[in-house]
Design a protein around this motif. Sequence first.
Motif, PDB file in Angstrom:
ATOM      1  N   ALA A 273       0.844  -1.214   0.000  1.00  0.00           N
ATOM      2  CA  ALA A 273       0.000   0.000   0.000  1.00  0.00           C
ATOM      3  C   ALA A 273       0.872   1.254   0.000  1.00  0.00           C
ATOM      4  CB  ALA A 273      -0.936  -0.014   1.201  1.00  0.00           C
ATOM      5  N   VAL A 274       1.951   1.256   0.819  1.00  0.00           N
ATOM      6  CA  VAL A 274       2.792   2.455   0.856  1.00  0.00           C
ATOM      7  C   VAL A 274       3.589   2.619  -0.444  1.00  0.00           C
ATOM      8  CG1 VAL A 274       2.961   2.463   3.383  1.00  0.00           C
ATOM      9  CG2 VAL A 274       4.749   1.334   2.026  1.00  0.00           C
ATOM     10  N   ARG A 275       3.596   1.600  -1.245  1.00  0.00           N
ATOM     11  CA  ARG A 275       4.242   1.703  -2.560  1.00  0.00           C
ATOM     12  C   ARG A 275       3.230   2.071  -3.640  1.00  0.00           C
ATOM     13  NH1 ARG A 275       7.185  -1.063   0.724  1.00  0.00           N
ATOM     14  NH2 ARG A 275       9.454  -1.208   0.482  1.00  0.00           N
ATOM     15  N   GLY A 276       2.046   2.499  -3.217  1.00  0.00           N
ATOM     16  CA  GLY A 276       1.076   3.087  -4.154  1.00  0.00           C
ATOM     17  C   GLY A 276       0.069   2.125  -4.744  1.00  0.00           C
ATOM     18  N   GLY A 380      12.571  -6.540   7.022  1.00  0.00           N
ATOM     19  CA  GLY A 380      13.512  -6.272   5.931  1.00  0.00           C
ATOM     20  C   GLY A 380      13.211  -7.152   4.725  1.00  0.00           C
ATOM     21  N   LYS A 381      12.883  -8.419   5.000  1.00  0.00           N
ATOM     22  CA  LYS A 381      12.566  -9.340   3.900  1.00  0.00           C
ATOM     23  C   LYS A 381      11.307  -8.874   3.167  1.00  0.00           C
ATOM     24  CE  LYS A 381      13.258 -13.181   6.736  1.00  0.00           C
ATOM     25  NZ  LYS A 381      12.887 -14.510   7.175  1.00  0.00           N
ATOM     26  N   ILE A 382      10.339  -8.417   3.984  1.00  0.00           N
ATOM     27  CA  ILE A 382       9.074  -7.961   3.387  1.00  0.00           C
ATOM     28  C   ILE A 382       9.305  -6.724   2.527  1.00  0.00           C
ATOM     29  CG2 ILE A 382       6.812  -6.954   3.923  1.00  0.00           C
ATOM     30  CD1 ILE A 382       6.681  -8.836   6.326  1.00  0.00           C
ATOM     31  N   GLU A 383      10.115  -5.798   3.019  1.00  0.00           N
ATOM     32  CA  GLU A 383      10.371  -4.556   2.265  1.00  0.00           C
ATOM     33  C   GLU A 383      11.047  -4.881   0.928  1.00  0.00           C
ATOM     34  OE1 GLU A 383       9.402  -1.501   3.140  1.00  0.00           O
ATOM     35  OE2 GLU A 383       8.552  -2.175   5.048  1.00  0.00           O
ATOM     36  N   ALA A 384      12.023  -5.765   0.973  1.00  0.00           N
ATOM     37  CA  ALA A 384      12.733  -6.119  -0.266  1.00  0.00           C
ATOM     38  C   ALA A 384      11.768  -6.793  -1.241  1.00  0.00           C
ATOM     39  CB  ALA A 384      13.905  -7.050   0.063  1.00  0.00           C
ATOM     40  N   PHE A 385      10.934  -7.680  -0.699  1.00  0.00           N
ATOM     41  CA  PHE A 385       9.962  -8.371  -1.545  1.00  0.00           C
ATOM     42  C   PHE A 385       8.983  -7.370  -2.155  1.00  0.00           C
ATOM     43  CE2 PHE A 385       5.559  -9.947  -1.643  1.00  0.00           C
ATOM     44  CZ  PHE A 385       5.662 -10.885  -2.661  1.00  0.00           C
ATOM     45  N   ALA A 386       8.488  -6.435  -1.314  1.00  0.00           N
ATOM     46  CA  ALA A 386       7.484  -5.467  -1.783  1.00  0.00           C
ATOM     47  C   ALA A 386       8.049  -4.578  -2.890  1.00  0.00           C
ATOM     48  CB  ALA A 386       6.964  -4.631  -0.617  1.00  0.00           C
ATOM     49  N   ASP A 387       9.308  -4.200  -2.753  1.00  0.00           N
ATOM     50  CA  ASP A 387       9.966  -3.393  -3.803  1.00  0.00           C
ATOM     51  C   ASP A 387       9.900  -4.124  -5.144  1.00  0.00           C
ATOM     52  OD1 ASP A 387      10.670  -1.194  -2.328  1.00  0.00           O
ATOM     53  OD2 ASP A 387      12.665  -1.961  -1.788  1.00  0.00           O
ATOM     54  N   LYS A 388      10.322  -5.378  -5.097  1.00  0.00           N
ATOM     55  CA  LYS A 388      10.398  -6.178  -6.321  1.00  0.00           C
ATOM     56  C   LYS A 388       8.989  -6.438  -6.891  1.00  0.00           C
ATOM     57  CE  LYS A 388      12.754  -8.726  -9.219  1.00  0.00           C
ATOM     58  NZ  LYS A 388      13.313  -7.974 -10.308  1.00  0.00           N
ATOM     59  N   PHE A 389       8.065  -6.742  -5.969  1.00  0.00           N
ATOM     60  CA  PHE A 389       6.711  -7.100  -6.396  1.00  0.00           C
ATOM     61  C   PHE A 389       6.018  -5.892  -7.053  1.00  0.00           C
ATOM     62  CE2 PHE A 389       2.279  -8.297  -6.151  1.00  0.00           C
ATOM     63  CZ  PHE A 389       2.303  -9.674  -6.367  1.00  0.00           C
ATOM     64  N   ALA A 390       6.158  -4.717  -6.406  1.00  0.00           N
ATOM     65  CA  ALA A 390       5.515  -3.513  -6.950  1.00  0.00           C
ATOM     66  C   ALA A 390       6.110  -3.180  -8.320  1.00  0.00           C
ATOM     67  CB  ALA A 390       5.695  -2.346  -5.978  1.00  0.00           C
ATOM     68  N   GLU A 391       7.425  -3.403  -8.447  1.00  0.00           N
ATOM     69  CA  GLU A 391       8.085  -3.135  -9.728  1.00  0.00           C
ATOM     70  C   GLU A 391       7.511  -4.062 -10.824  1.00  0.00           C
ATOM     71  OE1 GLU A 391      12.390  -3.540  -9.495  1.00  0.00           O
ATOM     72  OE2 GLU A 391      12.404  -4.032 -11.636  1.00  0.00           O
ATOM     73  N   GLU A 392       7.399  -5.349 -10.496  1.00  0.00           N
ATOM     74  CA  GLU A 392       6.861  -6.319 -11.470  1.00  0.00           C
ATOM     75  C   GLU A 392       5.404  -5.994 -11.838  1.00  0.00           C
ATOM     76  OE1 GLU A 392       8.287  -8.970 -13.069  1.00  0.00           O
ATOM     77  OE2 GLU A 392      10.201  -8.265 -12.251  1.00  0.00           O
ATOM     78  N   LEU A 393       4.658  -5.578 -10.829  1.00  0.00           N
ATOM     79  CA  LEU A 393       3.240  -5.290 -11.049  1.00  0.00           C
ATOM     80  C   LEU A 393       3.059  -4.082 -11.978  1.00  0.00           C
ATOM     81  CD1 LEU A 393       0.605  -6.585  -9.905  1.00  0.00           C
ATOM     82  CD2 LEU A 393       0.488  -4.665  -8.329  1.00  0.00           C
ATOM     83  N   GLY A 394       3.997  -3.159 -11.873  1.00  0.00           N
ATOM     84  CA  GLY A 394       3.907  -1.932 -12.668  1.00  0.00           C
ATOM     85  C   GLY A 394       4.294  -2.128 -14.126  1.00  0.00           C
ATOM     86  N   LYS A 395       4.878  -3.271 -14.445  1.00  0.00           N
ATOM     87  CA  LYS A 395       5.379  -3.479 -15.826  1.00  0.00           C
ATOM     88  C   LYS A 395       4.238  -3.626 -16.814  1.00  0.00           C
ATOM     89  CE  LYS A 395       9.895  -5.455 -14.848  1.00  0.00           C
ATOM     90  NZ  LYS A 395      10.658  -6.710 -14.700  1.00  0.00           N
TER      91      LYS A 395
END
Length: 395
Positions: A273-276, A380-395
């Motif tokens: 959510a905080v990643r938009g 920390g694991k969740i933050e790293a995962f969320a970064d990657k996941f949000a990036e993939e979702l935005g593609k």
Amino acid sequence: MIRISNKVFYLGTNDRKKFLFENNWPLPNGVAYNSYIIADEHTALIDTLEYGSNPDYLSDIDACLGGRPLEYLIVNHMEPDHSSMIGEVLRRYPQVRIVANSKTFKILESYYPVPSENILQVGDGSRLELGHHSLLFVLTPWVHWPETMMTYDTADRILFSCDAFGSFGTLDGGVFDDEVNFSFYEDEMRRYYSNIVGKWSGMVRKAFKKLEGVPVDIICPSHGIIWRTDPGKVLSLYDKWSRYESEKGVVIAFASMYGNTEKFADSIARALAVRGIKDIRVHDASRTHASFILSDIWKYKGLILGSCAYNTGMHPMMQLLVHEISVSAPSGKVLGIFGGSSWNASGSKALMEFAAGAGMPVVGNAPIEFLGRPYPEDIGKIEAFADKFAEELGK
Ligand code: FEO
């Protein structure tokens, strides 16, 4: 008696008693079975109802016929929610000709034996002239049974589409698309699609191809509303769903025995959510039936599955959900997997095996796991995962 066009009538009914459709899919809003009759120079009934769903069905047919005999019964589909009144119709109108394709007759024989003089076999592109109305039969196998066909009336440009374009939900007064607020039916239609038809999306595409260029003014499905004002709307939804097109959003489904896996799910949801990401649906697989989760999975591009360890695998309720996902095979998902354990990580391991078996790539350094309960160091694991996941979702 509800008129669709001059000589075409709706003869459907609502079922608010059935708890599970196909004894599997919940019906909190019931379901409608639609049947249609054309009272032209010649008379034809198009599909019947589920046995017992409307005790007045035969007298309703009589009323439409006004004392004339029923000449044809067109069977687009043999699933008993549409065919289990065939025996009663035959008893009432012993001269009726049952119009269906060869595959239908094979199934028909196994359910309700029909004398050979009552059979009128048609094939792809066959026609039946009723007077003003001229019916064209279009075979649409595997949408969603092998014998499925549609009937197209070239006179009034009506497509009798059977299960295609249908939905769960009773018709509460409104029968036509211009008489209802569609948002309710859109959800129930997507649930119907994902639960019943979605597995056969490739065959839906083939049916679309066959109907390309056919002008359709009215769509009469066997469940749900009749489209007489904006049939293009439901055609475009089916086009989108059968192409596996989805929206930017995420379904997080978890199975948790004592709430620790649920906490992890909530933390992932917050991180996204905080990643938009504004559309996030978190489902407890033990509480929400797979039917509804599957519908959301069809709607949104992101899917994150998490399970606690349970014996040597995943939690049984997650097992049930992934079974339904495997069957319906939604495509193009951005998938994440997580899990917790007390002494091993059999839940997340089993989910990874499911993903591999389904040919679904998993995002990030998968799976993300925690031992016991999620601790601050797991964030920390969740933050790293969320970064990657949000990036993939935005593609
Ligand atoms: Fe509505 Fe496949 O029966």
